[in-house]
Design a protein around this motif. Structure first.
Motif, PDB file in Angstrom:
ATOM      1  N   VAL A  34     -30.968   4.868 -26.059  1.00  0.00           N
ATOM      2  CA  VAL A  34     -29.669   5.177 -26.286  1.00  0.00           C
ATOM      3  C   VAL A  34     -28.958   4.158 -25.658  1.00  0.00           C
ATOM      4  N   ARG A  35     -27.678   3.703 -26.250  1.00  0.00           N
ATOM      5  CA  ARG A  35     -26.966   2.509 -25.359  1.00  0.00           C
ATOM      6  C   ARG A  35     -25.621   2.396 -26.098  1.00  0.00           C
ATOM      7  N   ASN A  36     -24.781   1.897 -25.059  1.00  0.00           N
ATOM      8  CA  ASN A  36     -23.413   1.716 -25.570  1.00  0.00           C
ATOM      9  C   ASN A  36     -23.541   0.011 -25.967  1.00  0.00           C
ATOM     10  N   LEU A  37     -22.709  -0.076 -27.157  1.00  0.00           N
ATOM     11  CA  LEU A  37     -22.641  -1.407 -27.862  1.00  0.00           C
ATOM     12  C   LEU A  37     -21.192  -1.898 -27.358  1.00  0.00           C
ATOM     13  N   PRO A  38     -20.920  -3.425 -27.288  1.00  0.00           N
ATOM     14  CA  PRO A  38     -19.739  -4.011 -26.820  1.00  0.00           C
ATOM     15  C   PRO A  38     -18.633  -3.419 -27.880  1.00  0.00           C
ATOM     16  N   ASP A  39     -18.878  -3.085 -29.269  1.00  0.00           N
ATOM     17  CA  ASP A  39     -17.776  -2.896 -29.910  1.00  0.00           C
ATOM     18  C   ASP A  39     -17.310  -1.388 -29.879  1.00  0.00           C
ATOM     19  N   GLY A  40     -17.818  -0.605 -29.020  1.00  0.00           N
ATOM     20  CA  GLY A  40     -17.414   0.837 -28.855  1.00  0.00           C
ATOM     21  C   GLY A  40     -18.087   1.726 -29.317  1.00  0.00           C
ATOM     22  N   SER A  41     -19.100   1.416 -30.350  1.00  0.00           N
ATOM     23  CA  SER A  41     -20.224   2.157 -30.990  1.00  0.00           C
ATOM     24  C   SER A  41     -21.466   2.353 -29.926  1.00  0.00           C
ATOM     25  N   VAL A  42     -22.234   3.451 -30.335  1.00  0.00           N
ATOM     26  CA  VAL A  42     -23.475   3.750 -29.694  1.00  0.00           C
ATOM     27  C   VAL A  42     -24.701   3.367 -30.577  1.00  0.00           C
TER      28      VAL A  42
END
Length: 91
Positions: A34-42
């Protein structure tokens, strides 16, 4: 073993979502990341039995207290960051 990827949108960063998702996956016996994405989603990438992945997807839509999940959408599966036999929070 089935594989699936999910993109979770809404208020899912800064609310413990990744830690919660890891705990959920471990409880279900699913491996992945699981990781954070730059657009604010996961992003969630997981391997497990079909039933395990269905349960994971359903729970991802709930999220931890403080999160507000807008959607859980399919994401092309990626094994990047996978560690054998566990579910990890990737960077």
């Amino acid at each position: 073993m089935a594989e699936a990827g999910y993109r979770v949108t809404g208020r899912v960063q800064g609310v413990g979502y990744r830690w919660w998702a890891r705990s959920l996956a471990v409880r279900l016996g699913v491996t992945g990341t699981v990781r954070n994405l730059p657009d604010g989603s996961v992003a969630v990438h997981a391997r497990g039995a079909d039933d395990q992945l269905r349960q994971l997807q359903a729970h991802l839509a709930e999220g931890p207290p403080g999160a507000r999940v807008a959607s859980v959408d399919p994401l092309p599966f990626s094994s990047d960051g996978f560690s054998d036999g566990e579910f990890v929070i990737a960077r």
